[in-house]
Design a protein around this motif. Structure first.
Motif, PDB file in Angstrom:
ATOM      1  N   SER A  25       9.194   8.031  14.015  1.00 26.93           N
ATOM      2  CA  SER A  25       9.361   6.647  13.584  1.00 26.93           C
ATOM      3  C   SER A  25       8.893   6.544  12.140  1.00 26.93           C
ATOM      4  N   LEU A  26       9.345   5.486  11.446  1.00 29.20           N
ATOM      5  CA  LEU A  26       9.026   5.281  10.039  1.00 29.20           C
ATOM      6  C   LEU A  26       8.018   4.149   9.902  1.00 29.20           C
ATOM      7  N   LYS A  27       6.920   4.431   9.219  1.00 26.98           N
ATOM      8  CA  LYS A  27       5.877   3.420   9.036  1.00 26.98           C
ATOM      9  C   LYS A  27       5.568   3.268   7.563  1.00 26.98           C
ATOM     10  N   GLU A  28       5.518   2.006   7.116  1.00 25.78           N
ATOM     11  CA  GLU A  28       5.257   1.729   5.705  1.00 25.78           C
ATOM     12  C   GLU A  28       3.755   1.661   5.433  1.00 25.78           C
ATOM     13  N   TYR A  29       3.360   2.208   4.270  1.00 26.10           N
ATOM     14  CA  TYR A  29       1.966   2.141   3.819  1.00 26.10           C
ATOM     15  C   TYR A  29       1.939   1.662   2.369  1.00 26.10           C
ATOM     16  N   SER A  30       0.774   1.198   1.951  1.00 27.28           N
ATOM     17  CA  SER A  30       0.615   0.844   0.547  1.00 27.28           C
ATOM     18  C   SER A  30       0.512   2.133  -0.271  1.00 27.28           C
ATOM     19  N   LYS A  31       0.663   2.026  -1.582  1.00 27.92           N
ATOM     20  CA  LYS A  31       0.625   3.206  -2.453  1.00 27.92           C
ATOM     21  C   LYS A  31      -0.694   3.957  -2.316  1.00 27.92           C
ATOM     22  N   ASP A  32      -1.788   3.233  -2.130  1.00 25.92           N
ATOM     23  CA  ASP A  32      -3.110   3.860  -2.087  1.00 25.92           C
ATOM     24  C   ASP A  32      -3.457   4.423  -0.710  1.00 25.92           C
ATOM     25  N   GLN A  33      -2.656   4.090   0.296  1.00 28.98           N
ATOM     26  CA  GLN A  33      -2.980   4.504   1.664  1.00 28.98           C
ATOM     27  C   GLN A  33      -2.406   5.867   2.040  1.00 28.98           C
ATOM     28  N   LEU A  34      -1.346   6.274   1.369  1.00 27.66           N
ATOM     29  CA  LEU A  34      -0.543   7.403   1.851  1.00 27.66           C
ATOM     30  C   LEU A  34      -1.372   8.644   2.152  1.00 27.66           C
ATOM     31  N   PHE A  35      -2.119   9.146   1.191  1.00 28.07           N
ATOM     32  CA  PHE A  35      -2.860  10.392   1.398  1.00 28.07           C
ATOM     33  C   PHE A  35      -4.036  10.197   2.352  1.00 28.07           C
ATOM     34  N   ASN A  36      -4.620   9.006   2.373  1.00 26.47           N
ATOM     35  CA  ASN A  36      -5.692   8.738   3.344  1.00 26.47           C
ATOM     36  C   ASN A  36      -5.161   8.822   4.766  1.00 26.47           C
ATOM     37  N   GLU A  37      -3.995   8.234   4.986  1.00 26.80           N
ATOM     38  CA  GLU A  37      -3.386   8.281   6.326  1.00 26.80           C
ATOM     39  C   GLU A  37      -2.960   9.700   6.673  1.00 26.80           C
ATOM     40  N   PHE A  38      -2.499  10.416   5.669  1.00 27.31           N
ATOM     41  CA  PHE A  38      -2.079  11.804   5.892  1.00 27.31           C
ATOM     42  C   PHE A  38      -3.262  12.660   6.362  1.00 27.31           C
ATOM     43  N   ARG A  39      -4.433  12.428   5.782  1.00 28.14           N
ATOM     44  CA  ARG A  39      -5.628  13.200   6.148  1.00 28.14           C
ATOM     45  C   ARG A  39      -6.160  12.824   7.527  1.00 28.14           C
ATOM     46  N   LYS A  40      -5.853  11.619   7.984  1.00 24.28           N
ATOM     47  CA  LYS A  40      -6.332  11.192   9.301  1.00 24.28           C
ATOM     48  C   LYS A  40      -5.637  11.931  10.439  1.00 24.28           C
ATOM     49  N   ASP A  41      -4.496  12.511  10.119  1.00 24.22           N
ATOM     50  CA  ASP A  41      -3.748  13.237  11.148  1.00 24.22           C
ATOM     51  C   ASP A  41      -4.634  14.324  11.743  1.00 24.22           C
ATOM     52  N   LYS A  42      -4.690  14.377  13.071  1.00 28.99           N
ATOM     53  CA  LYS A  42      -5.585  15.335  13.738  1.00 28.99           C
ATOM     54  C   LYS A  42      -5.175  16.783  13.481  1.00 28.99           C
TER      55      LYS A  42
END
Length: 696
Positions: A673-690
C-alpha cells in the motif's frame, strides 16, 4: 501537462484502493518520491501506468512488456496475471467478491487543439470473471465526442503521449546505459528509430514508406500475366521465409531460456559439490564466482568490440580502393571549388582593377583588353581543370567526410586495436580457464556417496546444456541461411519491379508519387540536419553540467547517414572517445544527458518517471544529477529509489528544496500500500522498519 492523481485498485501486489495525489502548488516543487524496498512494487507501479495508457499496445513501449506477454501465452493471459493474487484466490474459493482491477490517471494542464479542458481522467478496468477489458476517458467529468470520434486508444496516443516515445518518459535509470552501449549496425539502426520517434521524424519516414508501397503497387499493376505469376510466387516465398524466420527466432529464445535454467541448476549443484568436498570455504567460492562472472562479462564486451571491428574488415581488405575513392572525392571537391570569377560582370571589381592599371599609367582601352585577356585565361583554366576531373561520385560534403573518417580510422588504429582485442581475448580466456580449474579442484572427494550422486546429476545437466547449445548453433545457421534467402528474394522482387512498365492510367500517379517521395526525402534530411546541431549542443551542455571531469568531453558530434544516426564524444584533441572505455557511471551520465536532450527536443510536456534513479553514480555525480538534472528535466518528476542504497539521507537533503510529495510503499502479508509522509518523516519512518539494518 501534469498528473494530478493516480489510483490503483487490486493491481497485482496493490490490494484494494491505493491513491496518490501529485498536485503541487509551486512550480519549483516538481519532484515526487515513491520509495520502497525491492519486491514491494516500484516496477509494478510503472507497469500499471503503461497498461492504463496503452493496454495491449504496451508491447510497443518496451521490449520487456513484449517478452512478458509472449512468455505467458498472449495478452489475454497476461491480463489474468495483473489481478491481485489474494482477490483471485478468494474468488476461486467461491467467496462473493468482485474480481476487478483498475488503474485511473487524472491529468491536468493539458493543451489539446481546438478544445479547452481543465482535466482528463483515463481509467482502464479488467473484469476477471467475464474476461473483459474496458477503457473510459472523461474530459472535465464527462465523455466527449472527440474521444469517440477518433477512438479512445488513438486519442491517448495522439493527444496525450505517443507510445513510441513513452520509453523515454517511463524508464529504468540503470538500463538507459543501453543508449551508450549501441555498437553494431543493427543496434545503431534500432536506436536511430527511437531517435526518429522522439524527434518527430518518424511520421515523415512512415509517409515515405506508404508512398513507396503505393509506387510498388502501381508498378505491379503494369505487370504482364507471366510477370504477375512470377511476382506472386516471389511474394509468397517472401511471406513463407518471414514466417520461418519468426518461428526460428522463437525457438532460439526458448532454447536460450532452457539453457539459462539448466545453467543455474548446474551452478547450484557445483556449489553443493564444493561444500561437500570441503575443497574451499564458502567465502572463497563466492569470491571465485564473482571473478568468474566479471571475466564472463569482460568476454562479452571483448566479443562485442571484435564484432564491431569485423564490420570494417571488408574495407581494410579493399584499402587501395578506399584510398582511390577518397582521392577522387578530394579532386571533385577541388574542381567544384575552382569556380570562375567573372570580373567583367562585377562593376565593383572591374573598377578596382581598372584603377590599379591606371596607376601603372596604362590607358583605358589597353586596361580593358588586359582584363578581357585575364578573364578568358581564367575561364579556360577552369574548364580544363574540370574536364581533367570528371564527376563520378557527386557526394555531399557530409558523405565525403564520413568516407574520409573511415579511412582515417583504418589508417590510424585498426591494426593496433585489432591486435589489442585479440590479446585481451586470449588473456581473458586463460583467466577464465584458471578460475574454472580452481573451482573444479575444489571437488576433491570422490568417495563420498552424496558427492557422487551430485556429480552424476551435474554431468547429466551439463550434457543437456551441451546438447541444447549445439541445437542452438544449428538453429542459428538455419536462421542465417533463411535471412540470406529472404534478402536475395527481396532483391529479385526489387529488380523485377524496376523492369515493370506503368500502365497508362497509373503513369501520372507514379510521377506524382515519385515527386512526393523525393520531397519527403529532402524534408527528412533537412530535419535530421537541423536536429543534429541542436542535439549536439544540448548533449554537450548536459554532459558539462553532470560530469566532474573538466574538459574530459570537449565536444559532441552527431553523425547522420541514411537511416543511421550515431553520436560520437570527442576529447580535448578532437579524437573520438570509445564509449566502452567509460565507466558504468560515466555511461549512465552520458545516457542521462542524451535522454534530457531528446526530451527537450521532442517538445512533449509530460511527467518523467525514473526507477533506480541514482544507480552506478558516486556521491559527486549523484549531487550533480540531483541539482542539475532532476529539477529541470520536466515540470513533474517521480522518482522510485531504494533508500540508503540509491538515495542516501545526504542526497535526499539535496532534493528537499525541489520536493513536492513523498510516499512510502509499505508491505504487510504480501500486499503493498502507498502511504504519504512529510518531507522530514521519510527516513525516520524508514528506520522504524523492524527489518531495517543501517548500512554502517
Amino acid at each position: 501537462m501534469k498528473i494530478h492523481k493516480i489510483k490503483l485498485n487490486n493491481f497485482r501486489i496493490y490490494k484494494g484502493e491505493n491513491e496518490i495525489n501529485l498536485f503541487s502548488p509551486k512550480p519549483t516543487n516538481n519532484i515526487n518520491i515513491i520509495a520502497g524496498k525491492n519486491g514491494f512494487g516500484k516496477t509494478t507501479f510503472l507497469t500499471s501506468l503503461i497498461w492504463c495508457f496503452y493496454g495491449k499496445m504496451m508491447i510497443e513501449v518496451e521490449e520487456k512488456y513484449k517478452k512478458d506477454i509472449r512468455n505467458v501465452g498472449g495478452y489475454d493471459n497476461f491480463l489474468v496475471t495483473l489481478l491481485n493474487r489474494d482477490i483471485q484466490a478468494e474468488f476461486e474459493r467461491g467467496i462473493e467478491i468482485n474480481p476487478i482491477f483498475s488503474v485511473e490517471i487524472e491529468l491536468q494542464d493539458l493543451s489539446i487543439p481546438s478544445m479547452s479542458c481543465e482535466s482528463i481522467l483515463i481509467k482502464r478496468t479488467y473484469n476477471f470473471q467475464h474476461r473483459h477489458e474496458e477503457l473510459t476517458i472523461f474530459i472535465d467529468g464527462s465523455e466527449n465526442e472527440l474521444t469517440k470520434e477518433v477512438g479512445l486508444e488513438i486519442f491517448i496516443n495522439d493527444f496525450i503521449l505517443p507510445r513510441e516515445v513513452a520509453k523515454f518518459f517511463f524508464f529504468d535509470a540503470e538500463k538507459i546505459v543501453t543508449l551508450a552501449e549501441a555498437k553494431t549496425k543493427s543496434e545503431l539502426k534500432s536506436l536511430s528509430h527511437a531517435y526518429s520517434e522522439v524527434l518527430g521524424i518518424k511520421k515523415y519516414e512512415d509517409l515515405k514508406k506508404n508512398l513507396e508501397t503505393l509506387l510498388i503497387k502501381l508498378r505491379r499493376n503494369g505487370a504482364q500475366p507471366l510477370q504477375q505469376d512470377k511476382l506472386q510466387e516471389l511474394i509468397n516465398k517472401t511471406e513463407e521465409l518471414q514466417s520461418l524466420i519468426q518461428l526460428h527466432k522463437e525457438k532460439k529464445n526458448d532454447l536460450e531460456k532452457e539453457i539459462s535454467l539448466y545453467s543455474s541448476q548446474s551452478e547450484a549443484l557445483q556449489d553443493k559439490l564444493i561444500r561437500e568436498g570441503n575443497g574451499i570455504s564458502v567465502e572463497e567460492l563466492i569470491q571465485l564466482k564473482k571473478e568468474q562472472d566479471h571475466l564472463k562479462k569482460e568476454s562479452d564486451e571483448i566479443k562485442a568490440r571484435l564484432k564491431k571491428m569485423l564490420d570494417l574488415v571488408p574495407l581494410v581488405l579493399s584499402g587501395k580502393r578506399i584510398i582511390e575513392l577518397v582521392s577522387q572525392l578530394e579532386n571533385e571537391s577541388l574542381a567544384n571549388s575552382n569556380l570562375s570569377i567573372n570580373i567583367l560582370d562585377n562593376p565593383i571589381l572591374n573598377n578596382i582593377v581598372l584603377k590599379k592599371l591606371g596607376d601603372l599609367e596604362i590607358d583605358l582601352l589597353k586596361s580593358k583588353q588586359i582584363i578581357q585577356l585575364f578573364q578568358n585565361s581564367l575561364e579556360e583554366y577552369t574548364i580544363k581543370n574540370n574536364e581533367s576531373t570528371p564527376v563520378l561520385l557527386d557526394y555531399t560534403p557530409e558523405q565525403a567526410r564520413a568516407i574520409k573518417a573511415v579511412l582515417d580510422n583504418i589508417k590510424n588504429g585498426f591494426n593496433v586495436q585489432f591486435k589489442n582485442i585479440v590479446r585481451e581475448e586470449k588473456n581473458n580466456r586463460i583467466s577464465l580457464s584458471r578460475i574454472f580449474y580452481k573451482i573444479k579442484q575444489a571437488e576433491v572427494r570422490k568417495d563420498n556417496a552424496v558427492a557422487k550422486k551430485l556429480r552424476e546429476d551435474k554431468t547429466k545437466i551439463d550434457n543437456r546444456i551441451l546438447q541444447l547449445t549445439q541445437d542452438k548453433g544449428g538453429l542459428l545457421e538455419e536462421l542465417n541461411s533463411l535471412e540470406k534467402q529472404l534478402a536475395n528474394n527481396n532483391k529479385i522482387i526489387s529488380e523485377l519491379e524496376k523492369n515493370l512498365n506503368f500502365i497508362k492510367a497509373d503513369l501520372a500517379k507514379a510521377e506524382v508519387t515519385e515527386n512526393l517521395i523525393s520531397k519527403v526525402n529532402t524534408i527528412i534530411q533537412r530535419i535530421k540536419e537541423e536536429k543534429k546541431y541542436s542535439l549536439q549542443k544540448s548533449i554537450l551542455l548536459g554532459l558539462k553540467k553532470l560530469m566532474h571531469k573538466n574538459n574530459f568531453i570537449r565536444n559532441v558530434q552527431v553523425n547522420v547517414q541514411e537511416d543511421i544516426m550515431d553520436i560520437d564524444l570527442l576529447d580535448i584533441n578532437d579524437k573520438i572517445i570509445d564509449k566502452e572505455s567509460l565507466s558504468k557511471g560515466e555511461q549512465q551520465l552520458y545516457a542521462t544527458a542524451l535522454l534530457k536532450a531528446l526530451v527537450d527536443e521532442s517538445g512533449i510536456a509530460f511527467p518523467i518517471f525514473i526507477d533506480s534513479p541514482l544507480q552506478k553514480f558516486d556521491k559527486f555525480h549523484s549531487e550533480n544529477i540531483i541539482r542539475e538534472f532532476y529539477p529541470v528535466i520536466s515540470e513533474q518528476v517521480v522518482l522510485f529509489p531504494l533508500l540508503e542504497k540509491e538515495l542516501s539521507e545526504i542526497e535526499y537533503s539535496y532534493l528537499k528544496p525541489y520536493l513536492n510529495k513523498v510516499y512510502m510503499i509499505e508491505n504487510t502479508e504480501s500486499s503493498s500500500s502507498l502511504k504519504e509522509y512529510s518531507k522530514d518523516q521519510l527516513f525516520n519512518e524508514f528506520r522504524k522498519d523492524k527489518n531495517y539494518v543501517h548500512s554502517n
